[in-house]
Design a protein around this motif. Sequence first.
Motif, PDB file in Angstrom:
ATOM      1  N   PRO A  43       0.801  -1.356   0.147  1.00 42.40           N
ATOM      2  CA  PRO A  43      -0.021   0.092   0.022  1.00 42.40           C
ATOM      3  C   PRO A  43       0.832   1.282  -0.150  1.00 42.40           C
ATOM      4  O   PRO A  43       2.103   1.272   0.641  1.00 42.40           O
ATOM      5  N   CYS A  44       0.389   2.259  -0.526  1.00 44.46           N
ATOM      6  CA  CYS A  44       1.250   3.340  -0.858  1.00 44.46           C
ATOM      7  C   CYS A  44       0.092   4.763  -0.697  1.00 44.46           C
ATOM      8  O   CYS A  44      -1.342   4.519  -0.641  1.00 44.46           O
ATOM      9  N   LEU A  45       0.528   5.767  -0.606  1.00 40.77           N
ATOM     10  CA  LEU A  45      -0.415   7.105  -0.359  1.00 40.77           C
ATOM     11  C   LEU A  45       0.112   7.977  -1.326  1.00 40.77           C
ATOM     12  O   LEU A  45       1.286   8.472  -1.293  1.00 40.77           O
ATOM     13  N   ILE A  46      -0.660   8.606  -2.099  1.00 41.24           N
ATOM     14  CA  ILE A  46      -0.434   9.828  -3.080  1.00 41.24           C
ATOM     15  C   ILE A  46      -1.123  11.005  -2.105  1.00 41.24           C
ATOM     16  O   ILE A  46      -2.327  10.893  -2.169  1.00 41.24           O
ATOM     17  N   PRO A  47      -0.325  11.903  -1.604  1.00 40.33           N
ATOM     18  CA  PRO A  47      -1.160  13.044  -0.687  1.00 40.33           C
ATOM     19  C   PRO A  47      -1.897  13.697  -1.672  1.00 40.33           C
ATOM     20  O   PRO A  47      -1.373  14.230  -2.817  1.00 40.33           O
ATOM     21  N   CYS A  48      -2.999  14.203  -1.280  1.00 36.26           N
ATOM     22  CA  CYS A  48      -4.017  15.026  -2.072  1.00 36.26           C
ATOM     23  C   CYS A  48      -3.272  16.485  -1.969  1.00 36.26           C
ATOM     24  O   CYS A  48      -2.552  16.826  -0.823  1.00 36.26           O
ATOM     25  N   PRO A  49      -3.566  17.310  -2.930  1.00 33.91           N
ATOM     26  CA  PRO A  49      -2.698  18.654  -3.013  1.00 33.91           C
ATOM     27  C   PRO A  49      -3.503  19.520  -1.661  1.00 33.91           C
ATOM     28  O   PRO A  49      -4.634  19.290  -1.407  1.00 33.91           O
ATOM     29  N   VAL A  50      -2.671  20.012  -1.028  1.00 32.48           N
ATOM     30  CA  VAL A  50      -3.217  20.981   0.327  1.00 32.48           C
ATOM     31  C   VAL A  50      -2.658  22.373  -0.170  1.00 32.48           C
ATOM     32  O   VAL A  50      -1.594  22.725  -0.593  1.00 32.48           O
ATOM     33  N   PRO A  57       1.529  25.840   1.304  1.00 27.23           N
ATOM     34  CA  PRO A  57       0.930  24.643   0.406  1.00 27.23           C
ATOM     35  C   PRO A  57       1.741  23.447   0.187  1.00 27.23           C
ATOM     36  O   PRO A  57       3.244  23.671   0.456  1.00 27.23           O
ATOM     37  N   GLN A  58       1.243  22.263  -0.150  1.00 22.89           N
ATOM     38  CA  GLN A  58       2.031  21.133  -0.043  1.00 22.89           C
ATOM     39  C   GLN A  58       1.194  20.392  -1.326  1.00 22.89           C
ATOM     40  O   GLN A  58       0.251  20.377  -1.617  1.00 22.89           O
ATOM     41  N   PHE A  59       2.477  19.434  -1.838  1.00 25.87           N
ATOM     42  CA  PHE A  59       2.017  18.420  -2.786  1.00 25.87           C
ATOM     43  C   PHE A  59       1.274  19.019  -3.946  1.00 25.87           C
ATOM     44  O   PHE A  59       0.202  18.351  -4.294  1.00 25.87           O
ATOM     45  N   GLY A  60       1.570  20.079  -4.460  1.00 18.29           N
ATOM     46  CA  GLY A  60       1.090  20.635  -5.723  1.00 18.29           C
ATOM     47  C   GLY A  60      -0.126  21.561  -5.299  1.00 18.29           C
ATOM     48  O   GLY A  60      -0.882  21.609  -6.344  1.00 18.29           O
ATOM     49  N   GLY A  61      -0.406  22.070  -3.978  1.00 19.77           N
ATOM     50  CA  GLY A  61      -1.384  22.785  -3.881  1.00 19.77           C
ATOM     51  C   GLY A  61      -1.262  24.146  -4.520  1.00 19.77           C
ATOM     52  O   GLY A  61      -0.296  24.500  -4.739  1.00 19.77           O
TER      53      GLY A  61
END
Length: 1642
Positions: free
Chosen positions: A1054-1061, A1093-1097
Amino acid sequence: MSGLRILLLIVVILVEGSVARNRLNSRFGKREEFIWKAGGWGPCFPNTGSCGDGLQWRTVWCAHIDGRAVLEYQCDRSMQPATAAACILECGHQKEEFQWDVAGWGPCEIVLPPKPRSNAINETRPRIRENLGVMQRNVSCILISHETRTQRIVDDSSCVPHRSKPESVRMCSVPRPQDCVVGPFSEWSTCEDPINCVVGGTNQTRVRIVLVAPMYGGRACPHLVESRPCESVCLQEPVREDGRGEYRIKMGDWRRCQAPRSIVPAGMRNSRHRGRNSDRHQVGHYRVSGYWSMQPVNHNRGSPTFDILKEEDLDFYYTYEAEVGYQTRDVSCRDSKGAVVDLSLCLEGRSRIKVPRTVQPCVVAEDCVVNQWSSWTKLQDGCVDGAGRVTTPEIQVRRREVVRLGHGLGRPCPRLIERRINADPEHLPVCAETYRWLASHWSACMVVDDEERKMEVECGGGVQLRDVACVTIAGSKPVRSELCSSFVPLPTVQRCEVACPRDCEVAAWAAWGPCRPTECNPDNLWFPQGYRERRRSVRVTSSETGLQCPSVREVQPCMDAVCHEWVVGQWSPCQLIAGVRHCGEGRRARLVTCRTMSGMIVEEALCARSVKKPPTEEACLLPCPFDCVLSPWSSWSPCSHSCTSPEKLALRQRNRTVIAPPGVGGHPCPNPDEMLQIEPCNTHSCHGFSWRTLPWQPCTPVNSTALSTGRLAYTRANGTDGDCGLGVQTRDVWCVEANERRDDHHCFPLIKPDSTRPCRLGCHVNCSVSPWSDWNPCNTDCEPAPPDSAQQELAPAQLRRRLVIQPPENGGKQCGKLMDWRPCPLSGARCRRFNWDVGNWSDCQLPNNVECGVGYRVRAVWCNPKHRMNKVEPSNCIEQHPKIPATSEPCYADCTYNCVVSEWSEWSPCTHSCLKSKRTRELIGHSKNRDICTNSELFPLVETRTCPCRKQELRVLGNWSECIIDTEITSVRANGRRVSGVCGSGTKYRRVGCFNTTGHLIEPICMFLLLDSPSHYPDQELLSAGLLEEQEARQRCIVRRSLCGASSGLEEEPCLIPCPVDCALTEWSAWEECTTLCGPGLHNRTRKLLREPQFGGRPCGEIVQTKVCNSPCNVFRWVAGGWSECQLIGADQERGCGTGDQYRQVRCMKVTVNEVAVEVPDIYCDPVKQPADVNACHVACPGDCVVSPWSDWSECAKPCDVNKQRQRTRSVLRKPAKADYPCPPLIEVQSCEINVTCFTYSWQETRFSSCLPLGGSPCGEGIQARAVYCRRSDGRTVEDRWCDDQTKPSPVEKWCYVDCTVDCELTEWGSWDHAGCQCGSAGSAMNRYRFVMTNNSPSGRACPRDLVQRKPCPAIPCYTWYRGPWSECNLDGAWCGHGTITRNVTCLRDGEPVDDYLCGDAPDIHTTDKCYAPCKGDCQVSEWSHWSHCHRNCQSSSNDGYMTRSRAILRHPSPEGEACPTALWETRPCFSGACLTFDWVISHDGKITCQRSDGVVVTGGCENRPMPCSNPRCETVPHAYCDITLGICICESGYYAHVGHDQQLTKCIQASENKGNAKNKVQFDGEFTGAPDEILSRYYYPRDDEINVWMFAVIGIGCLFVIFVAVSVYVMCYKNGGIPGLRLLQQTQQQDSLTVLPAAKA
């Protein structure tokens, strides 16, 4: 004489032959001119009663083809139709029992064009590329008995009254003919082979196989066998061990399985004879597991008309049961010549030989019957781009239904769904000419906040959204977006601006004007009451949608209004009276005029009527040295109130002081009260009257008549609907005072604004939408129901959509729903889920004359919808579960103990190393209750075997993939639309494999959609054929536990792609104070950062904003009060004069019109201009000189020069009494000092403010402003007039734009491309792609860099079927005849046997087959060849093809021997494998052969292709060309060929160079070793005018030879009994007489 006799004899023979021929033609050939005709059937006459079975008659006669009746002997008696037929007269209770029985459509048969009547010798069969065909089916009327559940065929007239007869013939299209293609001949057989022995010697044979069977009327196959004689003599036949080889037992072939005469359970042998006469054992009846079932008589039943069948009838119809029957074979004895002799001769002296069984049980074979293919329907449209590249292929699908399931050895059901893909650019439309992007109407301008809420913009900037769909150019029907992918899509997001309403801005009210009368009447010039008015100017006019300007005029009533008024001027200086020299009394004057309100000077009488004229002169005093001297009046103080009311009185005051007390005899000072003046100010009332206009109301029609006329004209002109044209708007206009409504007369004389105005009615524009798209395909799977639902599954639904092209306007018709939903049309089924259901197994059944051995047990099979018990068509189950449950299986009845057991099951798979695998069977029927049968030693029911004990290890075969999201659980919003698959929990993969100690991959995993080879993937062929959907393939995939612990060939984590913040900020604070107290400046507002902002937010915006502020400085002024009396110092107080100090109040006040002056801190006023509040004063003693106060300082010259001065002055108010009393200086000068007494001025600019969108919108167009002001050198902001000598900078404002957030939008991930996946341990990966639909703006979420995802393919082993060699033919002890052969078929993994289920289903994996050992004199055929390649049209989009195998006749039978089979080749369908083609190939030796693309030389297959030229130099030879039909180089007409040493054409010689005919001549260089006749014949073209003597000679000799043969035949026949022509004629006459006589009697 003898010659004459011979000639006469020839004539007689010819005449008699002609007569006989004519008679024979009339007897056999010409009868086609006479046909039987029949009239209509008469009424049906019942045999008994008034209804039921009966007979009907009709008239039959013989007629000529022209219609006239002739004698019956002219027609063929064998073709005479019946005159009577059975019929049935319908009874009242039988109305629902008649129905049409419709069989399946037969094959499409070619309809050849009629043959031409000309008898052309060289006529050949035409080659038809696409033939028109006809297919037929049997349609009969049947009578169904619901009580006995039987049916029988009756006359069609019984069904016609209830329902019209379905069509039995239909036109169809047959593909182009496929000619037979055969391979090369095999090697010659050996002469020693006994099979080659023939009478008189030995032959060698060689055969060739059929690679492609002829289809659709193609050319038949040539001979498949060749033979040649051997020089050796045929060997003697071998002698059997018994020494008696002259008699042999021949085993016949098993006949077709027949319906049983009597079938009983195998365990009831003792009761068989007692039950032979029982009705329950008649044909068609048997008992299955305790209940009686019955097979219908019509085994070839088709599709009934279900609308007249009851539910119980449908359940019966859809129940499929196998029937146990029996089959027999012949066992005969043959002698050495092949003749049949008594069987005892073969058994005599052979005690060890047991007569083979001649009866065995079987399952009655029934073929699976399907109906005809439906028409092709488009499943997916296709097109090509402008460059001819296929953007998306066209996919078509057709279906057919199962009419009846097959049983036994009948043909299995073929595939029911067929798809074909058209990827040929020539047959696909151009995308740009067929499809286009269609955009819906742009949405309202909106902004999306941080919480993804859409808010409509009322003013300012935002974004607009719209949907874009690919539609057809003709009709604008929405289609798939892929069809428009070849051209640039339309944008779905755009920036927008909503014009901000510009509100009206007005200046402050001016001062109130004088009191004026309403009108000036010459007869009445005095009015006790009038009005005063004040006005204000409009600084900014309003826009159409902005706030309108308020009233700019205001009035209030006033008293003593006059039309004329006295206007007084300034007093002149005081002039002494005549005779007075230096000081004393005098007079001063002023100008007084009568003026109108407009300032015009009129007669004084007009003013005198109302007000007495003010004095124009008055006494004055020039102070003498001892007179009292007063200071000038001070300035009036600010008015105490802005207006006057009964509650408050507005006043102002001023004062003056004594600056020189009087002396003795001097003029005294006035009373102190007279030195203070108080007067009213702002005498006007506090409120005025003005007109207030309310907003305009909506536009309404003027009247119904005008509306009707205008609307009709406007509607016809513009294609709109509704009320439109001219209208009127109204508004309320109020007279108000202090925002309170008053009567209108109070606003007099102000003109009342208009309360109505014309307007244009907006026409009703109805909503316009695109056509509905096609319904999306029904999902074959049920969707999970919500958690709160009582159901487990929901029925799938279909959706269709349409776009809004024009939204409604002005009250037009609404758009209605844009998404349409309906449940999938599944014949009322709640959910498209079907399962096979089976009945109980019957007892093991044997024919009555078979005691024991192998039998069969059967069971019923039907298709059930899930959650329902009714039975439906089997096609529903076949689509989801292609493997049909078995309806029969073998069983075994023990001959010794009378115990019956079932067949052994398959071995269970080895899921772990060293474990046990088992198989089971069960006792059947009464055997379960017998002790002897339950003995496990005699009848074991379980067998076990040990799985191989081997070590395995799990190896990592690759790196981890990126995190892949395949679910849509987590979604984010982009541009207000929900997007899934971007972030959330996912899975990353890496390739792993389970290997044994030998290094072989042994992972037993599911091979779903990983391989293209059917031999590796058992379900691939079903998928490609359309019989297996993807979801079904997943369900069919057995979850097999790996020996190494994995189950898919992929390790998952399992892995997680963080949602844009997105960046989070607080709300803006309030605007802070301006940086300047007055004048232009800046003030700020701020917000704080809450989250980075994080993960491309979305990035953070500005956190500080500035805005220009400007409060005028000229409203702040110093207000000085009057000076106090001079307070003398102590020494001068006794004198009452001298020096001292005086004081006054100096305040900084904000003074504006119509407002009360407000005191403010001193910092707001200019310190340079600040008046002194303390002054050194001098009270002049009597007789001293008295001067006035100093004036203001003069301005220093510009530019400021320190070498220059400024000055101030004062005047003498009272001269001194004595000349020695001088006056103080009257002029005072001061040097100009920078920033003290003089200043410099310059234009200054503030920095530009932040970009502030209009109307307070968070984004969009805005203005950046800066302040430009005039600054004094000491830093003080002053009025612009001080900088007028300089150029003012510009601009002070500029347009700007604040980005409206637009996030990046991507398409959905495409499907995984499995083309690169293959079995084995080699690394491979699959890809999927996505594309950018909308690029992001600077403030939006950025697009990811990776638009391609890679996923490793699972490591799966390769499985193949191994088919061992066939055994020798087992004849059950016979010498020759029919028998069986067996072979071993094993599933292999890297050469190691594994469980069969790993290889799955595949063609040609049966382990038994029929064989034939020819007896003496029997036909002998070769073994069946291997199945050929899958032949199909490689240019077609369909994968349909067929495979062929063949056999050849090696030896024809003797008269007593068994005949040869008629079928020498057979085909079977296929859907995969390499596509091979045929073409002409020139070999190294120059020969032209037809070869298959894999190099196999064939015969046939290239006839329709142009043949290449065998001469490679043909193109270089002048006047030569290649004949594509012959493949040789030939000369043009008028030239003859010259052939070189290599037998190739070298040059073409013109006919004029040779006197002979050029077409008949060929020249050779050297010795010609070939076949010149063949070549010469190709070039022989006789001329039309050429007479060849040799030709006539040959024709003459041939005629003489024919005469000689005819004479010889005549002589021989005459000696043997007469002329054959006459004898044949006599026999024909006798037969005719025998035929005519009965007819004459009739």
